[in-house]
Motif scaffolding. Structure first.
Motif, PDB file in Angstrom:
ATOM      1  N   VAL A 121      70.739 -39.934  26.391  1.00 46.87           N
ATOM      2  CA  VAL A 121      69.657 -40.830  26.003  1.00 46.87           C
ATOM      3  C   VAL A 121      69.068 -41.414  27.281  1.00 46.87           C
ATOM      4  O   VAL A 121      69.809 -41.915  28.130  1.00 46.87           O
ATOM      5  CB  VAL A 121      70.171 -41.952  25.082  1.00 46.87           C
ATOM      6  N   VAL A 122      67.754 -41.324  27.430  1.00 45.34           N
ATOM      7  CA  VAL A 122      67.077 -41.900  28.600  1.00 45.34           C
ATOM      8  C   VAL A 122      65.916 -42.767  28.135  1.00 45.34           C
ATOM      9  O   VAL A 122      65.335 -42.538  27.073  1.00 45.34           O
ATOM     10  CB  VAL A 122      66.596 -40.826  29.597  1.00 45.34           C
ATOM     11  N   ARG A 123      65.592 -43.774  28.954  1.00 44.85           N
ATOM     12  CA  ARG A 123      64.571 -44.742  28.588  1.00 44.85           C
ATOM     13  C   ARG A 123      63.413 -44.843  29.581  1.00 44.85           C
ATOM     14  O   ARG A 123      62.441 -45.534  29.320  1.00 44.85           O
ATOM     15  CB  ARG A 123      65.212 -46.116  28.407  1.00 44.85           C
ATOM     16  N   SER A 124      63.523 -44.162  30.717  1.00 46.04           N
ATOM     17  CA  SER A 124      62.481 -44.267  31.737  1.00 46.04           C
ATOM     18  C   SER A 124      62.425 -42.975  32.551  1.00 46.04           C
ATOM     19  O   SER A 124      63.381 -42.195  32.553  1.00 46.04           O
ATOM     20  CB  SER A 124      62.788 -45.432  32.672  1.00 46.04           C
ATOM     21  N   PRO A 125      61.332 -42.776  33.297  1.00 50.12           N
ATOM     22  CA  PRO A 125      61.254 -41.609  34.174  1.00 50.12           C
ATOM     23  C   PRO A 125      62.382 -41.611  35.209  1.00 50.12           C
ATOM     24  O   PRO A 125      62.986 -40.566  35.469  1.00 50.12           O
ATOM     25  CB  PRO A 125      59.888 -41.753  34.849  1.00 50.12           C
ATOM     26  N   GLU A 126      62.687 -42.771  35.758  1.00 51.91           N
ATOM     27  CA  GLU A 126      63.752 -42.870  36.764  1.00 51.91           C
ATOM     28  C   GLU A 126      65.105 -42.473  36.179  1.00 51.91           C
ATOM     29  O   GLU A 126      65.885 -41.752  36.815  1.00 51.91           O
ATOM     30  CB  GLU A 126      63.815 -44.301  37.327  1.00 51.91           C
ATOM     31  N   GLU A 127      65.383 -42.931  34.975  1.00 52.11           N
ATOM     32  CA  GLU A 127      66.640 -42.587  34.325  1.00 52.11           C
ATOM     33  C   GLU A 127      66.704 -41.087  33.997  1.00 52.11           C
ATOM     34  O   GLU A 127      67.755 -40.459  34.145  1.00 52.11           O
ATOM     35  CB  GLU A 127      66.805 -43.423  33.054  1.00 52.11           C
ATOM     36  N   ALA A 128      65.592 -40.511  33.606  1.00 51.87           N
ATOM     37  CA  ALA A 128      65.546 -39.078  33.309  1.00 51.87           C
ATOM     38  C   ALA A 128      65.821 -38.267  34.582  1.00 51.87           C
ATOM     39  O   ALA A 128      66.607 -37.314  34.557  1.00 51.87           O
ATOM     40  CB  ALA A 128      64.188 -38.694  32.718  1.00 51.87           C
ATOM     41  N   ILE A 129      65.184 -38.648  35.692  1.00 52.50           N
ATOM     42  CA  ILE A 129      65.400 -37.942  36.951  1.00 52.50           C
ATOM     43  C   ILE A 129      66.844 -38.085  37.415  1.00 52.50           C
ATOM     44  O   ILE A 129      67.471 -37.110  37.832  1.00 52.50           O
ATOM     45  CB  ILE A 129      64.408 -38.432  38.035  1.00 52.50           C
ATOM     46  N   LEU A 130      67.391 -39.284  37.320  1.00 55.69           N
ATOM     47  CA  LEU A 130      68.810 -39.484  37.690  1.00 55.69           C
ATOM     48  C   LEU A 130      69.731 -38.634  36.824  1.00 55.69           C
ATOM     49  O   LEU A 130      70.717 -38.091  37.316  1.00 55.69           O
ATOM     50  CB  LEU A 130      69.200 -40.957  37.533  1.00 55.69           C
ATOM     51  N   THR A 131      69.406 -38.516  35.563  1.00 57.58           N
ATOM     52  CA  THR A 131      70.237 -37.731  34.644  1.00 57.58           C
ATOM     53  C   THR A 131      70.267 -36.266  35.052  1.00 57.58           C
ATOM     54  O   THR A 131      71.338 -35.667  35.122  1.00 57.58           O
ATOM     55  CB  THR A 131      69.726 -37.883  33.200  1.00 57.58           C
TER      56      THR A 131
END
Length: 89
Positions: free
Chosen positions: A75-85
């Motif tokens: 589950v991701v909530r932001s572009p930054e979190e998606a990239i980190l994932t």
């Protein structure tokens, strides 16, 4: 009759950020039945991403799908979190 799948309001910005780092992104939210929003390919790995906005919680159908899935899903909530994932592991 199944209602039309809703597009999360952060989907466009997250998709653009992932594509900017070289990821392949395929929206799959239209599958319905709790299937995650995006299929992402990056550095020879595949990721299933469920997008949420703010403090939004999983629907019961999404939670059930994730519980029964035998692979990874995040589950991701932001572009930054998606990239980190996809890139930060």
């Amino acid at each position: 009759m199944r209602r039309a799948a809703r597009v999360d309001r952060n989907q466009a910005v997250i998709t653009a950020a992932l594509r900017k780092i070289g990821a392949s992104v395929q929206p799959i939210h239209t599958q319905g039945r709790g299937v995650p929003d995006l299929l992402v390919g990056f550095r020879a790995k595949n990721w299933l991403l469920e997008l949420k906005v703010g403090k939004e919680k999983l629907t019961p159908m999404e939670a059930d799908w994730m519980t029964n899935w035998r692979g990874q899903v995040c589950v991701v909530r932001s572009p930054e979190e998606a990239i980190l994932t996809v890139a930060g592991r």
